[in-house]
Design an enzyme around this catalytic site. Structure first.
Site, short mmCIF file in Angstrom:
data_model
loop_
_atom_site.label_atom_id
_atom_site.label_comp_id
_atom_site.label_asym_id
_atom_site.label_seq_id
_atom_site.Cartn_x
_atom_site.Cartn_y
_atom_site.Cartn_z
N ASP A 17 0.88 -1.18 0.00
CA ASP A 17 0.00 0.00 0.00
C ASP A 17 0.91 1.22 0.00
OD1 ASP A 17 -2.48 1.54 0.39
OD2 ASP A 17 -1.74 1.92 2.40
N SER A 18 0.30 2.40 -0.15
CA SER A 18 1.08 3.63 -0.09
C SER A 18 1.65 3.87 1.31
CB SER A 18 0.19 4.81 -0.47
OG SER A 18 -0.93 4.84 0.39
N CYS A 80 -4.43 -1.63 -1.84
CA CYS A 80 -4.61 -0.19 -2.04
C CYS A 80 -5.63 -0.03 -3.16
CB CYS A 80 -3.28 0.44 -2.44
SG CYS A 80 -3.42 2.19 -2.83
N GLU A 159 -3.50 8.55 9.10
CA GLU A 159 -2.03 8.56 9.26
C GLU A 159 -1.65 9.30 10.54
OE1 GLU A 159 0.64 7.39 7.02
OE2 GLU A 159 -0.82 6.28 5.83
N CYS A 191 -11.10 2.53 0.31
CA CYS A 191 -9.71 2.90 0.58
C CYS A 191 -9.32 2.09 1.81
CB CYS A 191 -9.60 4.39 0.88
SG CYS A 191 -7.96 4.89 1.47
N HIS A 193 -7.30 2.62 4.07
CA HIS A 193 -7.12 3.38 5.32
C HIS A 193 -8.44 3.49 6.10
CE1 HIS A 193 -3.28 4.75 3.65
NE2 HIS A 193 -3.02 5.39 4.78
N1 DGL Z 1 -4.85 3.17 1.18
C1 DGL Z 1 -4.92 3.61 -0.16
C2 DGL Z 1 -6.19 3.20 -0.87
O1 DGL Z 1 -6.73 2.16 -0.54
C3 DGL Z 1 -4.53 4.99 -0.55
C4 DGL Z 1 -4.23 6.05 0.39
C5 DGL Z 1 -3.41 7.12 -0.27
O2 DGL Z 1 -2.21 6.92 -0.38
O3 DGL Z 1 -3.96 8.14 -0.72
O4 DGL Z 1 -6.63 3.86 -1.77
#
Ligand code: DGL
Length: 276
Positions: A17-18, A80, A159, A191, A193
């Site tokens: 993931d990012s 991600c 974050e 997402c 996150h």
């Molecule tokens: N967790 C990531 C997603 O599922 C992206 C978060 C990001 O880096 O903007 O899209």
């Protein structure tokens, strides 16, 4: 990590993931498949991806995927949504290992859940702009409608560890209100996150969208599909020991370890820094 060619089932599942978000996927995979080793990469030097162009996300995704493949993995889970939206087919055609993204499983779970055929999706700006959920939902249910809303404040909130209280509640309210007139009964957390904000999102969703609104976690849906399919194209790990987790990042390992402990529910003491 074991990397023996004689027992390919013992190779880890690669996940990236990012940043931190993919750890919700790791958590779900470990619940579903406790014997599997996992090699995780969070691209913390370049997070967020969701505000960047598809070309940049593709370049970053290739870098992360190759780093994991070089280490030896039996398959890749792209935990991600932003990468899954723009790069999944390219990664599937370029890599020598099977690649699973989070959008197709999330879309299938949403189709199983909806009764009204109206599905809401929240995600990063890039993921929503891609229209990827609408495309995947249409493969399963051509009569279902998908309504997307970008929720760009959620990634920095997660974050930063702002997972409850007034700020996430007000932000959630503002985003979900945009879906209120569409009579959706299923909301996809598009997402990885966002599951960290699930308690707040569910609470607000019930107020704004109705008490029966269901929330779908794309990472959890992916782990469930993986549990059903592993053992066919991808060999399983032996069931004699607990799977291990190795964490890698591209920057700030200590901050990552602290936040990862929140995601995973246990202390994290060893995070390796790699350069892509
Ligand atoms: N967790 C990531 C997603 O599922 C992206 C978060 C990001 O880096 O903007 O899209």
């Amino acid at each position: 990590m074991s990397d023996t060619n004689e027992r390919p089932g013992q190779l880890p599942i690669g996940v990236f993931d990012s940043g931190l978000g993919g750890l919700t996927g790791v958590h779900a995979i470990r619940e579903a498949l406790p014997n599997e080793d996992i090699l995780y990469l969070g691209d913390t030097a370049r997070v967020p991806y969701g505000t960047r162009s598809p070309q940049t996300v593709m370049r970053y995704a290739r870098g992360c995927a190759s780093a994991l493949v070089r280490r030896g993995i039996k398959m890749l889970v792209v935990a991600c949504n932003t990468v899954s939206a723009v790069a999944i087919e390219t990664l599937q055609s370029e890599l020598a290992v099977p690649v699973l993204g989070v959008i197709a499983p999330g879309a299938r779970a949403a189709c199983r859940s909806t009764r009204s055929n109206k599905i809401g999706v929240i995600g990063t700006t890039g993921m929503i702009a891609s229209g990827a959920y609408a495309r995947e939902v249409a493969r399963v249910n051509s009569t279902a409608e998908v309504f997307g809303v970008a929720a760009p404040l959620f990634v920095p909130l997660v974050e930063e560890g702002w997972l409850e209280g007034e700020v996430p509640r007000l932000a959630t309210h503002r985003y979900l209100t945009q879906l209120a007139n569409h009579r959706i009964d299923t909301l996809v957390l598009g997402c990885t996150h966002y599951p960290m904000l699930r308690v707040v999102i569910e609470h607000v969703a019930h107020d704004v969208l109705g008490p029966d609104a269901r929330v779908i976690d794309s990472a959890e849906a992916t782990a469930h599909e993986l549990r059903e399919t592993i053992g066919t194209a991808v060999p399983r790990a032996e069931e004699i020991r607990q799977g291990r987790l190795h964490l890698m990042v591209t920057d700030l390992p200590q901050a990552f370890a602290g936040a990862a402990a929140r995601f995973l529910g246990h202390a994290v003491d060893d995070v390796e820094v790699i350069d892509l």
